[in-house]
Design a protein around this motif. Structure first.
Motif, PDB file in Angstrom:
ATOM      1  N   VAL A 112      15.405   8.600  -4.330  1.00  0.00           N
ATOM      2  CA  VAL A 112      16.278   7.981  -5.544  1.00  0.00           C
ATOM      3  C   VAL A 112      15.309   8.161  -6.778  1.00  0.00           C
ATOM      4  O   VAL A 112      14.310   7.619  -6.868  1.00  0.00           O
ATOM      5  CB  VAL A 112      16.617   6.556  -5.264  1.00  0.00           C
ATOM      6  N   GLY A 113      16.003   9.039  -7.746  1.00  0.00           N
ATOM      7  CA  GLY A 113      15.124   9.187  -8.695  1.00  0.00           C
ATOM      8  C   GLY A 113      15.915   8.684 -10.130  1.00  0.00           C
ATOM      9  O   GLY A 113      16.884   7.846  -9.985  1.00  0.00           O
ATOM     10  N   THR A 114      15.364   8.669 -11.365  1.00  0.00           N
ATOM     11  CA  THR A 114      15.881   8.162 -12.549  1.00  0.00           C
ATOM     12  C   THR A 114      17.260   8.398 -12.776  1.00  0.00           C
ATOM     13  O   THR A 114      17.952   7.621 -13.249  1.00  0.00           O
ATOM     14  CB  THR A 114      14.791   8.317 -13.795  1.00  0.00           C
ATOM     15  N   PRO A 136      11.912  19.005 -21.791  1.00  0.00           N
ATOM     16  CA  PRO A 136      11.754  19.181 -20.346  1.00  0.00           C
ATOM     17  C   PRO A 136      10.848  17.554 -20.237  1.00  0.00           C
ATOM     18  O   PRO A 136      10.491  17.280 -21.113  1.00  0.00           O
ATOM     19  CB  PRO A 136      11.044  20.257 -19.886  1.00  0.00           C
ATOM     20  N   TRP A 137      10.975  17.155 -19.102  1.00  0.00           N
ATOM     21  CA  TRP A 137      10.154  15.826 -18.658  1.00  0.00           C
ATOM     22  C   TRP A 137       8.791  16.218 -18.680  1.00  0.00           C
ATOM     23  O   TRP A 137       8.230  16.914 -17.875  1.00  0.00           O
ATOM     24  CB  TRP A 137      10.529  15.209 -17.347  1.00  0.00           C
ATOM     25  N   VAL A 138       7.941  15.480 -19.505  1.00  0.00           N
ATOM     26  CA  VAL A 138       6.467  15.642 -19.280  1.00  0.00           C
ATOM     27  C   VAL A 138       6.068  14.512 -18.393  1.00  0.00           C
ATOM     28  O   VAL A 138       5.210  14.714 -17.210  1.00  0.00           O
ATOM     29  CB  VAL A 138       5.859  15.328 -20.732  1.00  0.00           C
ATOM     30  N   VAL A 139       6.610  13.428 -18.371  1.00  0.00           N
ATOM     31  CA  VAL A 139       6.300  12.279 -17.540  1.00  0.00           C
ATOM     32  C   VAL A 139       7.567  12.323 -16.295  1.00  0.00           C
ATOM     33  O   VAL A 139       8.614  12.294 -16.582  1.00  0.00           O
ATOM     34  CB  VAL A 139       6.635  10.738 -18.180  1.00  0.00           C
ATOM     35  N   PRO A 140       7.167  12.632 -14.945  1.00  0.00           N
ATOM     36  CA  PRO A 140       8.091  12.661 -14.144  1.00  0.00           C
ATOM     37  C   PRO A 140       9.035  11.342 -14.000  1.00  0.00           C
ATOM     38  O   PRO A 140       8.495  10.441 -14.180  1.00  0.00           O
ATOM     39  CB  PRO A 140       7.340  13.064 -12.637  1.00  0.00           C
ATOM     40  N   GLU A 141      10.192  11.732 -13.751  1.00  0.00           N
ATOM     41  CA  GLU A 141      11.221  10.460 -13.153  1.00  0.00           C
ATOM     42  C   GLU A 141      11.157   9.297 -14.212  1.00  0.00           C
ATOM     43  O   GLU A 141      10.746   8.404 -13.924  1.00  0.00           O
ATOM     44  CB  GLU A 141      10.720   9.846 -12.031  1.00  0.00           C
ATOM     45  N   PRO A 142      11.287   9.640 -15.462  1.00  0.00           N
ATOM     46  CA  PRO A 142      11.032   8.860 -16.640  1.00  0.00           C
ATOM     47  C   PRO A 142      12.437   7.874 -16.907  1.00  0.00           C
ATOM     48  O   PRO A 142      13.380   8.214 -16.620  1.00  0.00           O
ATOM     49  CB  PRO A 142      10.725   9.694 -17.863  1.00  0.00           C
ATOM     50  N   PHE A 143      11.966   6.815 -17.487  1.00  0.00           N
ATOM     51  CA  PHE A 143      13.084   6.070 -18.474  1.00  0.00           C
ATOM     52  C   PHE A 143      12.350   5.242 -19.208  1.00  0.00           C
ATOM     53  O   PHE A 143      11.078   4.867 -19.238  1.00  0.00           O
ATOM     54  CB  PHE A 143      13.598   5.032 -17.399  1.00  0.00           C
ATOM     55  N   THR A 144      12.956   5.279 -20.844  1.00  0.00           N
ATOM     56  CA  THR A 144      12.264   4.765 -21.861  1.00  0.00           C
ATOM     57  C   THR A 144      13.083   3.857 -22.369  1.00  0.00           C
ATOM     58  O   THR A 144      14.422   3.869 -22.724  1.00  0.00           O
ATOM     59  CB  THR A 144      11.957   6.120 -22.698  1.00  0.00           C
ATOM     60  N   LEU A 145      12.629   2.292 -22.545  1.00  0.00           N
ATOM     61  CA  LEU A 145      13.452   1.355 -23.134  1.00  0.00           C
ATOM     62  C   LEU A 145      12.675   0.717 -24.284  1.00  0.00           C
ATOM     63  O   LEU A 145      11.601   0.883 -24.743  1.00  0.00           O
ATOM     64  CB  LEU A 145      13.497   0.349 -22.006  1.00  0.00           C
TER      65      LEU A 145
END
Length: 518
Positions: free
Chosen positions: A416-418, A439-448
């Motif tokens: 299960v990914g972001t 493109p994602w630099v940090v894999p599977e990211p989320f930013t709050l």
């Protein structure tokens, strides 16, 4: 203290609502517009004949024919299928400060609905005074000497900065030589895209794994006699503040280049740190976000661009001036880069932001920053305790107003990914969850970015929902992967078509033409 509650039984309305044109019935009316009286028609004459031929419609406008009741039902159905800050816990968008917007300011904006920018400036002294005063607020907040409120959004303001940098180096006869702009990978994408659009080559610096910001040595290697400017966000989109920013500025200035400060992430620094003291030549604010007005997406927004006095001559025309007696628009600026938008900006946005600052005052603006940072660090502690979550770069270091997290461990463990979690979170009535720029630099990211408008209960609920979804991923990963289950929007069957321009249609008529139904 309110008891923490996860919305277990949340279920959004799903209407499968047709496009309003599909609801149209020939001859049906919502209102019958009364015909003008004979005396009025005789007095006014044939008004349409005074219009040039090329401005007259050949056919009647293609409008849906539908009753008032069904118009109301249609748009209420759509509103019920929309998540939003009025209804849901949204916790903002990392990098974008999507905060609650005071509704009194929306009411204030209606007071200028009859003002038109083409009317004589003597008849709109009120709104011009608001522009002038709000510019002074921004000057005080940033330390810059002049501002333009003409750009229609943050990226537009950054492009305006790139255009001014071109004009500045051209005025010195160095534009051909200075053709490079330096930025960083976690500055906003527009800090690379807009200088490139303005004709500059872009050099991108990457962060040190330990500090989360580029090394000074990397900057020194990139800077040369070809450098026109540096475009940098601080704090970057990791939430990490570059404490050596003044040293970055010094190095760039010694090379004869300019420094532009992208302050779309300024929500955690209002009243605390200023661009001037860091040595910057230019900066911008997202007025539609940081200053409590709706996120305009370069539409009904305002990107305020500020400059030091030696760059003021290049600002877009017109500027708003005051001669001690009246406010006026100054077009007599021979070195200006010209207009970057029709008229002189989006007046309702400026009025709302002016009202927001007036309500808060200097101490209130500082409190905005302090609570934003407090909320962010509180939420970070809660989310870091969720098994499967990690914080990339500079582990253990405090962030300011946002954090870039990742689900790398959870994805390895469960698959299960972001993106899966982004869909599932809506099933709990949560409105917002942002991953990252592509493109994602940090894999599977989320930013709050939990700015100042969210309560402790909001933050607790948000963290609890993420923890619940992580548990679901371990027990039943397919449940999460197949989500959403309770939202109006289903999983996109063919997501690749979103990148196919041949499938796009921005109007109903364009849709019909593309699908050969007309």
């Amino acid at each position: 203290m309110a008891k923490l509650k996860i919305r277990e039984n949340y279920h959004q309305a799903r209407w499968d609502e047709p496009i309003i044109y599909e609801l149209s019935t020939p001859g049906e009316r919502g209102i019958l517009v009364p015909q003008p009286e004979k005396e009025i028609k005789d007095e006014s004459g044939d008004i349409l004949s005074s219009l040039p031929e090329n401005m007259r419609r050949k056919d009647k406008p293609n409008l849906p024919e539908i009753s008032q009741k069904h118009v109301l039902a249609h748009y209420l159905h759509l509103s019920q299928e929309t998540l939003g800050s009025n209804l849901n816990n949204d916790i903002s968008q990392g990098t974008c400060t999507m905060k609650y917007n005071p509704r009194i300011n929306e009411k204030l904006a209606t007071l200028i609905q009859h003002v038109h920018p083409s009317q004589d400036e003597n008849t709109m002294q009120g709104i011009l005074s608001i522009y002038y005063r709000f510019e002074n607020f921004l000057k005080e907040i940033s330390g810059m000497d002049r501002f333009t409120l003409q750009p229609g959004g943050g990226s537009h303001a950054v492009y305006t900065a790139a255009s001014i940098i071109r004009a500045y180096h051209e005025s010195k006869g160095e534009l051909e030589q200075r053709n490079e702009v330096i930025t960083t990978i976690f500055s906003h994408p527009c800090d690379a895209a807009t200088p490139a659009t303005a004709g500059f080559k872009v050099i991108t610096l990457f962060p040190n794994e330990e500090t989360g910001i580029p090394d000074i040595e990397a900057l020194e290697e990139a800077v040369s006699e070809r450098t026109a400017a540096v475009f940098i966000t601080n704090p970057e989109d990791t939430g990490i503040y570059n404490k050596d920013i003044d040293e970055f500025v010094r190095i760039v200035h010694e090379a004869g280049a300019l420094c532009f400060y992208d302050q779309a992430n300024a929500n955690g620094m209002l009243g605390i740190a200023r661009a001037r003291e860091a040595g910057f030549d230019m900066c911008h604010f997202n007025v539609h976000k940081t200053f409590g007005t709706p996120h305009g997406c370069s539409g009904p927004g305002t990107g305020a661009l500020g400059v030091r006095d030696y760059l003021a001559r290049f600002l877009p025309i017109p500027t708003v001036e005051f001669n001690g007696e009246k406010y006026y628009l100054d077009y007599d600026r021979p070195e200006s880069i010209g207009k970057v938008r029709g008229f002189f900006g989006v007046a309702p946005v400026v009025l709302k932001a002016y009202s927001w600052v007036m309500m808060l005052g200097a101490e209130g603006l500082k409190e905005v920053a302090e609570i934003s940072v407090l909320n962010n660090n509180y939420l970070q502690k809660k989310i870091e305790d969720i098994p499967g979550v990690d914080v990339w770069y500079a582990r253990g270091r405090h962030r300011l107003e946002q954090v870039r997290y990742n689900w790398i461990e959870l994805e390895k463990e469960t698959g299960v990914g972001t993106d899966d979690i982004m869909r599932r979170i809506g099933d709990y009535g949560i409105q917002h969850y942002w991953t990252s720029h592509h493109p994602w630099v940090v894999p599977e990211p989320f930013t709050l970015e939990p700015c100042e408008t969210y309560s402790k209960a909001d933050l607790d609920e948000y963290a609890a929902v993420l923890e619940r979804i992580a548990e679901e991923a371990r027990k039943d990963p397919e449940l999460v992967k197949a989500s959403p289950h309770k939202c109006a929007s289903n999983v996109i069957v063919k997501p690749e078509e979103l990148n196919d321009p041949d499938k796009w249609a921005v109007t109903w008529r364009a849709y019909l033409k593309k699908h050969r139904k007309e």
